[in-house]
Enzyme design. Structure first.
Site, PDB file in Angstrom:
ATOM      1  N   CYS A 179      -4.451   5.229  -2.623  1.00  0.00           N
ATOM      2  CA  CYS A 179      -5.676   6.010  -2.455  1.00  0.00           C
ATOM      3  C   CYS A 179      -5.668   7.151  -3.470  1.00  0.00           C
ATOM      4  CB  CYS A 179      -5.842   6.521  -1.029  1.00  0.00           C
ATOM      5  SG  CYS A 179      -4.379   7.243  -0.297  1.00  0.00           S
ATOM      6  N   ASP A 191       0.870  -1.183   0.000  1.00  0.00           N
ATOM      7  CA  ASP A 191       0.000   0.000   0.000  1.00  0.00           C
ATOM      8  C   ASP A 191       0.903   1.228   0.000  1.00  0.00           C
ATOM      9  OD1 ASP A 191      -2.620   1.262   0.232  1.00  0.00           O
ATOM     10  OD2 ASP A 191      -2.005   1.810   2.251  1.00  0.00           O
TER      11      ASP A 191
END
Length: 780
Positions: free
Chosen positions: A304, A251
């Protein structure tokens, strides 16, 4: 904080800025031009997409599946708290009921549009808010953005998997991974583990704080640059092998334009330059990840961000240079109910001045440092088709009222091509560099000397090299010492870490403990460690045997921030009763299966007394409990509650508590929020509205009870401090959400306090942790 009330729990925005700063205008012409041109939003949905970006993000919470009583928490949430919100009006408006996330398994994730401002406007809502704060501190609930929950679910974790979380802070996804390891609570030591890494030293301590709530012996927090995280070695039947991970969560840091709904300053700061600057780092981290992935393993890459430069371009470049070693997994049938857009195959690159480029050959030489060839789509149509980029998934905010997100799931089919070319045996002597030791495997840029086939040396010469390489560390390994104190140079870059010292097999400290608690012969005493080489050992911690293996074989190449859970604490007076160490609540669920003495089975009424009264006399307990205690020596005990299936209205999950038996009394040593959690599950009302009169009353009562504690037999200073904290039984809020007796991270509390530069005293550590939790999803 320069800005005042910018975001609340889960990101709901509260209007207005403190100190006269104007509200940010949610407009960015370049952003709109860029994404309109790229066409990532379906035709006819642009207005809905932009409208969603300007709306506050719903607060979302996840009930952890790690504890065996997750279903009890869900039942309590639905039947008590949500029911009280039905038909409730605040300022003439009906309160919107929380809704479960349709795609999250077993109704264990929920979202609500309640902002903190509204939560404080009625007793029912304040009660719900305090429930969330308290349960979050216990590790039973995670306040986590909805889209952030997706990557761990798509990793398909099993309890035997070795997992690397490359960019783990603040830790919400790491917590999910730990829960998955402990899917079967009857197994105290799963074969798998999580190594959670972050490049930022301070954020590592926040990560430790989050992970510690789950009380797992299978988590290790390390501090490295993810793009060059070192190869670790493990001992396999006496052979040294390189550790490859079954699952990797990648991530990566990103521009964050999918977080506009909660990080509103992204509106003002957004430019394509951010993505251009991050692309190279993202590709290096992802490359390092797949190098360390086991064949047949699965890596999830996520950001994101909605930007293809940070998403599809990174994945396409990785797939191209893998030459077939990697493939994108088709996860279209996983997480049914989750609305997603497929990955795109065509995109362009734009500079911050608005200039577009469709191909690398069009980029002028003076721009070739900003724009790289890997940022462009693959031109070869056949190659592009074989990549299956449509298997990536992009979450758009307006489809299910979430943030924006991108996920790609990669499967490793064979070694990476640049690793295949390495010789099968490639051992080098350690190279001394500035007081540290470095092997060829983790020098350089991290991609030239990685060995995909960690086999034992096949001839005598390489065996001798192996032996020479291990000479320096063998003595410290025999002593069970992992990680000498860092050099003065290291102190500049982070907190000084204490060493991890495993208890020697013949340590006289252990025999009285084993005898006092009648520990099972299968108890893995080699997994016990302390954090001090010299002086009196005050705390004993425990790790799984797999993490012990990692620690012992990698102490010089790995900066470990924290690992292990506390299982025993020294109690000076305890020596008079046969054992100097009392049980710690933090590690009791790990220890309990091995304990065969000093266990008292209690009924639910006894549990209520233990959790609501500070030091109750034995006469207050059931006759059965009194009989069991009568012939038992004073000292630390285990209090076990087993549910009665014939009483379905009682608590239907087992509870194990640490306690202390005195001459005339019996008490539980349980952190305050954990006490309140168990009481809620048993239907005991623990809420008190925050009023000055009650606060004064509680303070007076606390002082009186504290004086009483001073005379209690058999307790040391730490125990007394522990008890003085637990007096305030129902005063919950962000200011007092963390005040356990058995601190879940004693050795790091002061370090976490350092994160809050505004703190003036130790008590504000609590409110800072509340803020940290609220802000924990900045990188989702």
């Amino acid at each position: 904080e320069r800005r005042g009330r910018r975001a609340d729990v889960g990101g709901a925005f509260l209007q207005g800025w403190a100190g006269g700063y104007p509200e940010i205008v949610k407009e960015n012409e370049l952003f709109e031009r860029y994404y309109r041109e790229l066409g990532i939003v379906p035709a006819g949905e642009w207005d809905a997409f932009m409208a969603a970006l300007r709306e506050p993000l719903p607060a979302t919470l996840r009930i952890t599946g790690y504890r065996s009583h997750a279903k009890e928490i869900l039942h309590c949430l639905k039947e008590k708290y949500f029911r009280e919100l039905q038909d409730l009006e605040v300022d003439g408006q009906k309160v919107e009921m929380p809704q479960s996330l349709s795609w999250y398994p077993e109704e264990l994730a929920w979202h609500t549009n309640l902002s903190r401002k509204i939560l404080r406007k009625s007793p029912q809502l304040e009660k719900f808010h305090q429930f969330l704060v308290s349960e979050t501190e216990c590790g039973n609930i995670s306040r986590q953005e909805a889209v952030s929950m997706i990557p761990p679910l798509l990793l398909n974790v099993s309890p035997h998997h070795k997992i690397l979380d490359m960019c783990a802070a603040p830790g919400s996804k790491t917590a999910q991974l730990i829960e998955m390891l402990h899917a079967d609570m009857n197994v105290p030591f799963p074969n798998g583990f999580v190594i959670a890494n972050d490049v930022d030293n301070k954020r590592c301590y926040l990560l430790v704080h989050q992970a510690k709530r789950l009380n797992s012996p299978c988590i290790m927090v390390v501090n490295h640059d993810a793009s060059s995280i070192p190869n670790l070695q493990i001992d396999v039947d006496g052979r040294k092998e390189i550790l490859f991970y079954d699952r990797i969560l990648c991530d990566v840091p990103c521009s964050g334009d999918g977080t506009m709904r909660k990080n509103i300053d992204v509106w003002k700061k957004w430019t394509t330059q951010n993505s251009l600057q991050l692309h190279g780092l993202q590709l290096r981290i992802a490359t390092r990840g797949v190098e360390q992935l086991a064949e047949g393993g699965r890596m999830v890459y996520s950001t994101c961000s909605l930007n293809p430069i940070e998403n599809e371009a990174v994945i396409a470049s990785l797939l191209e240079k893998s030459q077939g070693a990697l493939e994108l997994a088709d996860v279209s049938s996983e997480l049914p109910g989750l609305k997603r857009m497929p990955g795109i195959t065509k995109w362009k690159v734009m500079l911050k001045d608005g200039q577009w480029f469709e191909e690398w050959k069009d980029v002028p030489s003076n721009r070739q440092t900003q724009i790289r060839p890997t940022m462009f789509p693959v031109k070869d149509e056949e190659k592009l088709k074989a990549m299956n980029l449509e298997r990536c998934l992009r979450i758009l905010p307006h489809h299910q009222n979430t943030g924006g997100f991108f996920v790609a799931v990669l499967i490793k089919k064979s070694p990476m091509p640049w690793n295949k070319r390495q010789p099968k045996v490639h051992q080098k002597l350690p190279q001394r560099t500035g007081g540290t030791e470095e092997t060829a495997a983790n020098s350089g840029n991290g991609s030239d000397c990685i060995f995909e086939e960690p086999t034992l040396a096949e001839n005598e010469e390489s065996k001798k090299m192996q032996e020479l390489q291990n000479l320096d560390t063998e003595q410290s390994k025999k002593e069970g010492v992992c990680g000498p104190p860092p050099s003065k140079k290291m102190k500049l870059f982070g907190f000084k870490e204490d060493p991890f010292v495993f208890l020697p097999e013949d340590d006289p400290l252990f025999h009285p403990i084993q005898k006092f608690y009648a520990l099972d012969p299968s108890f893995p005493k080699m997994n016990l460690l302390t954090r001090t080489q010299e002086g009196k050992k005050r705390q004993l911690y425990m790790v799984s045997k797999e993490l012990r293996n990692v620690l012992l074989n990698n102490s010089e190449k790995m900066k470990v921030i924290n690992t292990g859970i506390k299982v025993w604490s020294r109690n000076s007076d305890g020596e008079h009763f046969g054992c100097a160490f009392r049980l710690a609540q933090e590690g009791i669920y790990t220890l309990y299966p091995f304990i065969h003495a000093r266990i008292i089975n209690v009924c639910i009424e006894d549990v209520k007394i233990l959790l609501t009264q500070e030091n109750p006399f034995l006469s207050k307990f059931s006759s059965e409990t009194q009989k069991k205690v009568k012939d038992m020596a004073m000292g630390s005990i285990v209090l076990k509650y087993d549910p009665d299936p014939e009483k379905p209205h009682d608590l239907q999950c087992p509870i194990v508590l640490c306690g202390w038996q005195g001459k005339t009394s019996l008490r539980a040593f349980v952190p305050k929020n954990e006490r309140l959690h168990y009481l809620r599950m048993m239907g005991v009302e623990v809420f008190k509205a925050k009023r000055k009169e009650e606060e004064l009353e509680n303070k007076t009562e606390e002082e009186a009870q504290h004086r009483l504690v001073q005379t209690e037999e058999g307790m040391d200073v730490e125990d007394k401090e522990h008890d003085s904290v637990t007096k305030m039984e129902a005063e919950i809020g962000e200011e007092s959400s963390q005040s356990p007796v058995e601190s879940s991270a004693m050795e790091i509390e002061n370090k976490i306090e350092d994160l809050d530069q505004c703190s003036k005293n130790a008590s504000t550590h609590v409110s800072q942790e509340g803020k940290d939790t609220d802000a924990s999803n900045v990188k989702d």
